[in-house]
Design an enzyme around this catalytic site. Sequence first.
Site, mmCIF file in Angstrom:
data_model
loop_
_atom_site.group_PDB
_atom_site.id
_atom_site.type_symbol
_atom_site.label_atom_id
_atom_site.label_comp_id
_atom_site.label_asym_id
_atom_site.label_seq_id
_atom_site.Cartn_x
_atom_site.Cartn_y
_atom_site.Cartn_z
ATOM 1 N N ASP A 98 0.870 -1.164 0.000
ATOM 2 C CA ASP A 98 0.000 0.000 0.000
ATOM 3 C C ASP A 98 0.912 1.220 0.000
ATOM 4 O O ASP A 98 1.709 1.397 0.922
ATOM 5 C CB ASP A 98 -0.861 -0.036 1.271
ATOM 6 C CG ASP A 98 -2.187 0.660 1.111
ATOM 7 O OD1 ASP A 98 -2.186 1.783 0.588
ATOM 8 O OD2 ASP A 98 -3.210 0.085 1.528
ATOM 9 N N ASP A 200 -2.935 4.783 -2.334
ATOM 10 C CA ASP A 200 -3.963 5.386 -1.492
ATOM 11 C C ASP A 200 -4.418 6.741 -2.058
ATOM 12 O O ASP A 200 -3.596 7.557 -2.477
ATOM 13 C CB ASP A 200 -3.373 5.579 -0.079
ATOM 14 C CG ASP A 200 -4.422 5.927 0.959
ATOM 15 O OD1 ASP A 200 -5.366 5.130 1.128
ATOM 16 O OD2 ASP A 200 -4.298 6.990 1.601
ATOM 17 N N GLU A 268 -6.488 3.746 -5.778
ATOM 18 C CA GLU A 268 -7.725 3.894 -5.012
ATOM 19 C C GLU A 268 -8.354 5.217 -5.405
ATOM 20 O O GLU A 268 -7.800 6.283 -5.133
ATOM 21 C CB GLU A 268 -7.468 3.895 -3.497
ATOM 22 C CG GLU A 268 -8.787 3.878 -2.735
ATOM 23 C CD GLU A 268 -8.750 4.579 -1.375
ATOM 24 O OE1 GLU A 268 -9.622 4.306 -0.538
ATOM 25 O OE2 GLU A 268 -7.871 5.421 -1.145
ATOM 26 N N HIS A 329 -11.281 -2.440 3.665
ATOM 27 C CA HIS A 329 -11.144 -2.096 5.086
ATOM 28 C C HIS A 329 -11.838 -0.798 5.473
ATOM 29 O O HIS A 329 -11.750 -0.374 6.623
ATOM 30 C CB HIS A 329 -9.653 -2.011 5.435
ATOM 31 C CG HIS A 329 -8.972 -0.904 4.682
ATOM 32 N ND1 HIS A 329 -8.859 -0.901 3.310
ATOM 33 C CD2 HIS A 329 -8.403 0.248 5.095
ATOM 34 C CE1 HIS A 329 -8.235 0.196 2.920
ATOM 35 N NE2 HIS A 329 -7.945 0.917 3.983
ATOM 36 N N ASP A 330 -12.495 -0.141 4.519
ATOM 37 C CA ASP A 330 -13.182 1.120 4.810
ATOM 38 C C ASP A 330 -14.701 1.016 4.740
ATOM 39 O O ASP A 330 -15.398 1.932 5.164
ATOM 40 C CB ASP A 330 -12.763 2.203 3.786
ATOM 41 C CG ASP A 330 -11.302 2.588 3.879
ATOM 42 O OD1 ASP A 330 -10.734 2.515 4.983
ATOM 43 O OD2 ASP A 330 -10.726 2.968 2.835
HETATM 44 O O1 ISL Z 1 -13.186 9.015 4.122
HETATM 45 C C1 ISL Z 1 -13.941 8.597 3.299
HETATM 46 C C2 ISL Z 1 -15.357 8.442 3.635
HETATM 47 O O2 ISL Z 1 -15.482 8.141 4.981
HETATM 48 C C3 ISL Z 1 -13.511 8.237 1.929
HETATM 49 O O3 ISL Z 1 -14.056 9.137 1.067
HETATM 50 C C4 ISL Z 1 -11.999 8.235 1.843
HETATM 51 O O4 ISL Z 1 -11.554 9.132 0.902
HETATM 52 C C5 ISL Z 1 -11.492 6.897 1.489
HETATM 53 O O5 ISL Z 1 -12.023 5.985 2.383
HETATM 54 C C6 ISL Z 1 -9.968 6.927 1.497
HETATM 55 O O6 ISL Z 1 -9.433 5.845 2.158
HETATM 56 C C7 ISL Z 1 -8.060 5.670 2.220
HETATM 57 O O7 ISL Z 1 -7.366 6.770 2.751
HETATM 58 C C8 ISL Z 1 -7.567 7.081 4.113
HETATM 59 C C9 ISL Z 1 -7.518 5.863 5.036
HETATM 60 O O8 ISL Z 1 -8.022 6.200 6.294
HETATM 61 C C10 ISL Z 1 -8.310 4.710 4.453
HETATM 62 O O9 ISL Z 1 -8.206 3.594 5.280
HETATM 63 C C11 ISL Z 1 -7.761 4.475 3.084
HETATM 64 O O10 ISL Z 1 -8.290 3.332 2.476
HETATM 65 C C12 ISL Z 1 -6.477 8.040 4.488
HETATM 66 O O11 ISL Z 1 -5.230 7.487 4.174
#
Ligand code: ISL
Length: 533
Positions: A98, A200, A268, A329-330
């Site tokens: 990543d 990312d 991403e 994971h989000d």
């Molecule tokens: O934050 C969001 C909605 O809650 C999303 O739009 C966000 O832009 C997206 O989830 C980005 O994620 C990535 O970058 C973040 C990190 O916390 C996440 O885990 C990662 O996947 C910051 O690095």
Amino acid sequence: MTALWWQTCVIYQIYPRSFQDTNGDGIGDLSGIARRLDYLVSLGVDAIWISPIYPSLMVDFGYDVADYCNIDARFGDLTDFDDLLMQAHRRGLKVLLDFVPNHSSDQHPWFVESRASRHNEKRNWYIWRDAAADGGPPNNWISDFGGSAWQWDEVTGQYYYHAFLKEQPDLNWRHPAVQAAMYDVMRFWLDRGVDGFRIDVLWHMVKAADFPDNPPNPTYRFEMGEMHRLLQLHSTDQPEVHRLAAEMREIADGYGARGQGDRVLIGEIYLPVDRLMHYYGGERPEMHLPFNFQLIDTRWDARSLATVITNYEAALPPGGWPNWVLGNHDRPRVAARRGQAQARVAAVLLLTLRGTPTLYYGDELGLSDVMIESSQVRDPRELREPGLALGRDPVRTPMPWDDSENAGFTNAKPWLPLHADWPTRNVARMTQDTQSILALYRRLLALRRACPTLSIGDFVLLNVEDDTLVYERRHDAERMIVALNLGERQHRLQLPDWARGSRLLLSTIEDAALVEDGAVLLGSNEAVVLKAS
Ligand code: ISL
Ligand code: CA
């Protein structure tokens, strides 16, 4: 066409804190991943993407990187990493890291210098602006995690920009020295032998040069989270990002004995499809795979899915390779979004669409979201805007391996609680059960490996009716049919003439569909794969 590995592969995302602990601190580590490589081989995936493992204050659990060229002690060290890479490669598994280029940790030495004085050599490595006339932030931009995206710095009397937490200052990618330093980071890992990167928040990397206010979002509702109050018109997806993406691609393409196609870049990017497509590149190639998250967000009915798939296929630029994602994971897990029966149908969909699928760890078990007590919340996203179900802890819980204490994940207290169903929903138990979703995933992955038609064959939509979605996959003389039942009712589906006499290769349910008289009897929540010729 000669397919490249990243076109036919299935990617498996590992959230390293939750995969396997080996040193009894309740947190997964690199040796843990190494210990479980044989599981991944037996599952049938081809590549792993590991969420960040670099030294970090863990304010955003690794997405706040304090050193881009090392391993956090909680996960191990560079020797453990090299060992993992070697062991993975020995088994034919690719390893993707990543890469987090948009922001660093505020504890990264670069930022420590940058904030030391206005005249520091690294001042412009980050985004510093004077206060507005009233002393407030320079513009109205909102952090993705809520609140102003600007943080006042007392010492030097300016604001700095952070698209995420204030502990994650955005790097200034308009500065050539930042570009050079970060390209060196890519080379550091590519030289070590990694097979590519998931990048990312790629679309965040460049912001409009004059920092105008973002416009209000007319469809904003409180439950969406504060970031959605504005449209990120000027803070993301700027034209200048494409030169950077092309330069990254050039670096990746410079690697590997087999030259172009050896190392892969996955971006991403959360953007509407028409914007997303630009990240494949124009004159110059950019991402091999701009992540396609539509299966996460789309309504789960036959018509919506058909529309998503055909519009996406139609929007791909010439030579652009498709990809599909069911979870990460989000975002809420597929089993939580769609339920257990449809999680199986979703597995068939993910693994029979044209292009590269990415599978999120635990989804092969039908693992669902875990309710986290407010006292146990770890995710800063939840802590900053509590109660809106935006927190990500529920989807980051430990992998259940067996029915021993702590599901074989750790011999200590796991950093996040296990799902309560772990005594039965675990790898060991589900491996014994031929009807488990894990067994289904294994069959699907084996079938996909055996039939290139499923990864690289053409996609043809055949029929959308009520709750059913039927499509064909075709490659040379081979023709396959996939039929999904998105609902509870049984359906009798007439097959096209050329598909009379098709053989059933796979079904999601025990009483598999009947294929007779040129028709399929599709049971409740059933999905099937047929081979016509
Ligand atoms: O934050 C969001 C909605 O809650 C999303 O739009 C966000 O832009 C997206 O989830 C980005 O994620 C990535 O970058 C973040 C990190 O916390 C996440 O885990 C990662 O996947 C910051 O690095
Ligand atoms: Ca550990």
